[in-house]
Write an enzyme that holds these catalytic residues in place. Structure first.
Site, mmCIF file in Angstrom:
data_model
loop_
_atom_site.group_PDB
_atom_site.id
_atom_site.type_symbol
_atom_site.label_atom_id
_atom_site.label_comp_id
_atom_site.label_asym_id
_atom_site.label_seq_id
_atom_site.Cartn_x
_atom_site.Cartn_y
_atom_site.Cartn_z
ATOM 1 N NE ARG A 7 -4.368 -1.452 1.790
ATOM 2 C CZ ARG A 7 -5.245 -1.923 2.669
ATOM 3 N NH1 ARG A 7 -4.960 -1.891 3.960
ATOM 4 N NH2 ARG A 7 -6.395 -2.408 2.264
ATOM 5 C CE LYS A 43 -11.454 -7.143 7.139
ATOM 6 N NZ LYS A 43 -10.946 -6.108 6.221
ATOM 7 N N GLY A 98 -6.593 -6.240 1.039
ATOM 8 C CA GLY A 98 -5.246 -6.109 1.598
ATOM 9 C C GLY A 98 -4.583 -7.462 1.784
ATOM 10 N N GLY A 106 -12.702 -3.817 1.034
ATOM 11 C CA GLY A 106 -14.051 -3.358 1.359
ATOM 12 C C GLY A 106 -14.566 -2.363 0.331
#
Ligand code: ADP
Ligand code: MG
Length: 399
Positions: free
Chosen positions: A35, A200, A356, A380
């Site tokens: 990132r 998630k 990520g 997300g």
């Protein structure tokens, strides 16, 4: 909407750049700097233009107050190395140190302010509280550049409110990410195959709803698969499970059958007696997906499933992949993720890896990043975009 390339004269201007520098840290060292590297081009471009660049970012989930564990200091050092120039670090976000750091910048200098989430106003649900913090952020600069793709789905002060208070533009990273996602939503080349996994679960189930109208095949692995297997009536032992989503998954399976969208679930699972840890070595074994022993936990899709998933990807012309197939951090449970990544590298068409951990997995398993069409920095955010949701951080830019 203003894009960075069309904003001509930022020389001498103080430019706040919201980047996504939320990298994994292991014992204080950055284990994957993807990132940060993705954020460099916009920062460099601004500095080369002679702007006084003030970078805003968050790290982890501190509780609205300073916590040394989540300091961005190691990130400032790495950013400096990658930029090849000094990055001045402010030990607070809007306090005296931030103000004096910004005031001392020359044209072309770069500063990074301490973790925005050390301030309760950043993530507050209260518009006024967020606004107050955004006022302080805006007071530091003349222009705002939104370049943190991983946070554009968040209505947060440094993403959303600050853009309402300053002339703003879209950074090169956000712009590139949005271009790719648009290609996935507007007439994707077919077959369009989506691979979903990761941990998630409830965050990711929503996207399935809209993908059932758009994708041709849906391959499900990772932690979310056990809610689907449960919906089929299988035993899932101690695996990750969203009990209250079992009915939703059953409904998805039914809708998949009705609409002809193939939902592929693994037929074998790699299980162990417990979640792997650095000091426990859980013995891995492969079992049929409908015969998981009750005292085990499912940690990866099995080898047969890896092959089946690879076959289902072979003729794809568009692929979106979010979420590792297993606990890839441990080699015993990395096989499914490796099989999917390998299959993606062979696809003739657009391949997008989002998330990520998915991006980190691809790099950690030794794949050449250029073998994938696009590695997104935001899991997300990309999922919400594909769901057709409005992303506050994009909306506020006016586009
Ligand atoms: P991304 O960041 O790519 O969006 P997530 O954050 O949702 O992905 O999930 C990544 C995590 O999911 C990884 O740390 C991985 O270990 C974990 N994971 C994958 N499969 C399982 C599983 N079967 N049980 C528990 N965790 C899993
Ligand atoms: Mg993740």
């Amino acid at each position: 909407m203003n894009q960075l390339g069309t904003v001509s004269d930022l020389r001498g201007k103080r430019v706040l750049v919201r980047s996504d520098l939320n990298v994994p840290l292991e014992h204080g060292t950055i284990s994957d700097d993807g990132r940060i590297r993705a954020s460099v081009p916009t920062i460099r471009e601004l500095a080369d233009q002679g702007a006084r660049v003030v970078v805003l970012a968050h790290l982890g989930r501190p509780k609205g107050e300073p916590d040394p564990k989540y300091s961005l200091l190691p990130v400032a050092e790495r950013l400096g190395e990658l930029l090849g120039r000094e990055v001045f670090f402010a030990t607070d976000t809007v306090g005296e140190n931030a103000r004096s750091t910004v005031a001392s910048l020359d044209d072309g200098d770069v500063a990074l302010l301490e973790n925005v989430r050390f301030n309760p106003g950043e993530t507050s649900k209260d518009d006024a509280e967020r606004g107050e913090f955004a006022d302080l952020l805006a007071a530091l600069a003349d222009h705002f550049v939104s370049d943190g793709f991983g946070v554009v789905h968040r209505k947060q002060a440094s993403v959303y409110d600050v853009a309402q208070r300053l002339p703003h533009s879209m950074g090169a990273l956000v712009s590139a990410e949005v271009d790719v996602l648009r290609r996935l939503t507007e007439e994707p080349a077919r077959p369009y195959v989506v691979v979903l996994g990761g941990a998630k679960v409830s965050d990711k189930l929503g996207v399935i709803d809209s993908l059932l109208d758009k994708a041709d095949r849906l391959l499900v692995g990772g932690g979310m698969v056990f809610t689907f297997l449960k919906a089929r009536g299988y035993e899932v032992g101690k695996s990750l499970l969203e009990e209250d989503q079992v009915d939703t998954c059953r409904d998805y399976l039914r809708r998949g059958e009705e609409s002809g969208v193939q939902i592929l679930l693994p037929t074998d699972i790699v299980v162990a007696s417990e979640f792997p840890g650095s000091d426990t070595s859980a013995e891995a074994s492969v079992v049929p997906a409908d015969e998981m022993p009750a005292d085990t936990i499912g940690l990866d899709i099995g080898p047969d499933s890896g092959k089946a998933f690879a076959e289902a990807l072979a003729d794809a012309r568009t692929v979106f992949w979010n979420g590792p197939m297993g606990v890839f951090e441990f080699d015993d449970f990395a096989g499914g993720t490796r099989a999917v990544a390998e299959a993606l590298t062979k696809v003739e068409g657009l391949t997008v890896v989002g998330g990520g951990d998915s991006a980190a997995a691809v790099r950690q398993l030794g794949f050449d990043e250029t073998a994938f069409g696009h590695i997104s920095t935001g899991g997300g955010a990309s999922l919400e975009y594909l769901e057709g949701k409005q992303l506050p951080g994009l909306e506020v830019l006016g586009g």
